[in-house]
Design a protein around this motif. Structure first.
Motif, short mmCIF file in Angstrom:
data_model
loop_
_atom_site.label_atom_id
_atom_site.label_comp_id
_atom_site.label_asym_id
_atom_site.label_seq_id
_atom_site.Cartn_x
_atom_site.Cartn_y
_atom_site.Cartn_z
N VAL A 232 -3.54 13.61 3.31
CA VAL A 232 -4.92 12.73 2.72
C VAL A 232 -4.55 11.53 2.84
O VAL A 232 -3.76 10.73 3.17
N GLU A 233 -6.11 10.77 2.13
CA GLU A 233 -5.76 9.33 2.18
C GLU A 233 -6.16 8.79 1.02
O GLU A 233 -6.20 9.32 -0.21
N THR A 234 -5.43 7.25 1.01
CA THR A 234 -5.25 6.82 0.15
C THR A 234 -5.32 5.30 -0.43
O THR A 234 -5.77 4.88 1.01
N SER A 235 -5.42 5.10 -1.08
CA SER A 235 -4.47 3.17 -0.88
C SER A 235 -3.39 2.42 -0.76
O SER A 235 -2.11 3.43 -0.62
N GLU A 236 -3.45 1.26 -0.14
CA GLU A 236 -2.67 0.85 0.31
C GLU A 236 -1.59 1.07 -1.05
O GLU A 236 -0.53 1.06 -0.59
N ARG A 237 -2.10 0.77 -2.21
CA ARG A 237 -1.06 0.06 -3.37
C ARG A 237 -0.07 1.04 -3.91
O ARG A 237 0.27 1.59 -4.65
N GLN A 238 -1.68 2.54 -3.91
CA GLN A 238 -0.95 4.06 -3.87
C GLN A 238 -0.18 4.51 -2.95
O GLN A 238 0.89 5.64 -3.28
N ALA A 239 0.22 4.58 -1.70
CA ALA A 239 0.86 4.98 -0.68
C ALA A 239 2.09 5.36 -0.67
O ALA A 239 2.67 6.24 -0.72
N GLU A 240 3.44 4.80 -1.14
CA GLU A 240 4.25 4.76 -1.56
C GLU A 240 4.56 6.13 -2.29
O GLU A 240 5.03 6.93 -2.57
N ARG A 241 3.44 5.64 -3.46
CA ARG A 241 3.83 7.10 -5.10
C ARG A 241 3.15 8.45 -4.27
O ARG A 241 3.70 9.54 -4.22
N ALA A 242 2.28 8.31 -3.33
CA ALA A 242 1.74 9.53 -2.70
C ALA A 242 2.49 10.25 -2.59
O ALA A 242 2.55 11.05 -1.67
N ALA A 243 3.66 9.24 -0.87
CA ALA A 243 4.29 9.59 0.13
C ALA A 243 5.06 10.34 -1.34
O ALA A 243 5.93 11.49 -0.31
N GLN A 244 5.63 9.59 -2.05
CA GLN A 244 6.40 10.29 -3.13
C GLN A 244 6.47 11.78 -3.42
O GLN A 244 7.37 13.41 -3.31
N ALA A 245 5.49 11.55 -3.56
CA ALA A 245 4.93 12.81 -4.37
C ALA A 245 4.65 14.53 -2.59
O ALA A 245 5.18 15.75 -3.42
N VAL A 246 4.04 13.69 -2.05
CA VAL A 246 4.49 14.83 -0.93
C VAL A 246 5.49 14.98 -0.11
O VAL A 246 6.10 16.36 -0.32
N ALA A 247 6.73 14.07 -0.68
CA ALA A 247 8.11 14.37 -0.24
C ALA A 247 9.00 14.96 -1.24
O ALA A 247 9.53 16.19 -0.35
N ALA A 248 8.26 15.02 -2.40
CA ALA A 248 9.12 15.66 -3.77
C ALA A 248 8.41 17.53 -3.30
O ALA A 248 9.71 18.17 -4.15
N THR A 249 7.17 17.77 -2.32
CA THR A 249 7.26 19.76 -1.94
C THR A 249 8.01 20.14 -1.04
O THR A 249 8.41 21.18 -0.63
N GLY A 250 9.13 18.96 0.51
CA GLY A 250 9.90 19.59 0.48
C GLY A 250 9.49 19.19 1.89
O GLY A 250 9.73 19.84 3.46
N LEU A 251 7.42 18.75 1.73
CA LEU A 251 7.32 17.83 3.36
C LEU A 251 8.02 17.00 3.98
O LEU A 251 8.59 16.12 3.45
N THR A 252 7.72 16.78 4.98
CA THR A 252 8.64 15.17 5.84
C THR A 252 7.53 14.67 6.15
O THR A 252 5.89 14.40 6.23
N ALA A 253 7.22 12.95 4.69
CA ALA A 253 6.09 11.97 4.70
C ALA A 253 6.30 11.03 5.57
O ALA A 253 7.46 10.86 5.36
N ARG A 254 5.24 10.40 5.86
CA ARG A 254 5.27 9.27 6.95
C ARG A 254 3.65 9.14 6.21
O ARG A 254 3.04 9.40 6.13
N VAL A 255 3.98 7.64 6.25
CA VAL A 255 2.34 6.28 6.06
C VAL A 255 2.49 5.71 6.93
O VAL A 255 3.15 4.63 8.21
N ALA A 256 0.84 5.74 7.33
CA ALA A 256 0.30 4.74 8.55
C ALA A 256 -1.16 4.23 8.09
O ALA A 256 -1.66 4.61 6.94
#
Length: 263
Positions: free
Chosen positions: A222-246
């Motif tokens: 998923v694409e997001t903004s830099e300022r949202q990236a941490e919260r977006a990664a947390q939302a993805v990780a909360a579902t059991g997926l391994t989250a990474r930000v690039a």
């Protein structure tokens, strides 16, 4: 066939566009002249552009990842920064790959990924009828396009089979939508822009269901903004997926990836 314009006529066209506030007036004048089939079309296209319509809607196409993507009025215009999402997806795709392009808009992401991969089973979906019509033209026989809300549009046979799940979800916070340039705010569908209170409402919906659709080892991007990236990664990780930000500083692009365990 492109309409030949004299240098003076092309200069006049650029001057009119510049007066209307087009920053890249010379480039846009050249594109309009190269796209128009008749002199009258140039005048009509120039008037629409001067009135604030997105250049891509005026031309009827956008360049994306080396492809010419048809973009109809009222359809979200693919951004060049989103090419970074496609690059990330290509690097993760197996051969062959089952690919889903959610919130597909014009179908630019799915078409680009299909063009980049040797063997792909492509599915795309959008809730906007105009976007679905446009995506079907761009994807053609390379895949299938469905109309509906996120995963509800997809065939059940895709559950647990998706290797690459692209979701260029809307991520502009609702209170920021009125601050967008008029080209987007007026001429693109709100559903493709407004991501809810913090901009992550649709992302959370996608992330919550993604593990049920991904194949073992499959990835959500998923694409997001830099300022949202941490919260977006947390939302993805909360579902059991391994989250990474690039991130790609050159394109001002940020992509969050969530990968299902291979086991």
């Amino acid at each position: 066939m492109p309409v030949p314009l004299s240098p003076s006529a092309l200069s006049s066209l650029a001057a009119a566009l510049r007066a209307a506030g087009c920053v890249f007036a010379e480039d846009e004048a050249g594109l309009i002249a190269a796209t128009a089939d008749h002199p009258a079309d140039i005048d009509a296209m120039a008037r629409r552009r001067a009135a604030g319509h997105p250049l891509e809607h005026v031309l009827g196409w956008a360049e994306f990842n080396g492809l010419r993507i048809a973009v109809d009025p009222g359809v979200f215009v693919p951004r060049r920064r989103t090419e970074f999402l496609v690059e990330r997806a290509v690097s993760l795709a197996p051969d062959p790959a089952v690919v889903v392009d959610l919130c597909c808009g014009s179908g630019a992401l799915g078409a680009a990924l299909a063009a980049a991969l040797d063997r792909v089973e492509l599915h795309a979906a959008d809730v906007e009828p105009a976007a679905v019509r446009c995506a079907r033209r761009n994807i053609g026989e390379r895949g299938r396009v469905y109309e509906g809300d996120l995963f509800a549009a997809l065939p059940e046979t895709l559950r647990g089979r998706v290797d690459v799940l692209l979701a260029n979800v809307p991520y502009v916070p609702s209170e920021d939508v009125p601050l967008l340039p008029a080209e987007a705010r007026v001429h693109e569908p709100l559903v493709a822009l407004d991501g809810g209170g913090d901009g992550l409402d649709v992302l959370r919906r996608v992330a919550a269901e993604a593990p049920h659709w991904l194949a073992p080892g499959g990835s959500l991007l998923v694409e997001t903004s830099e300022r949202q990236a941490e919260r977006a990664a947390q939302a993805v990780a909360a579902t059991g997926l391994t989250a990474r930000v690039a991130t790609c500083e050159e394109r001002y692009a940020t992509v969050v990836t969530g990968t299902r365990a291979a086991g």
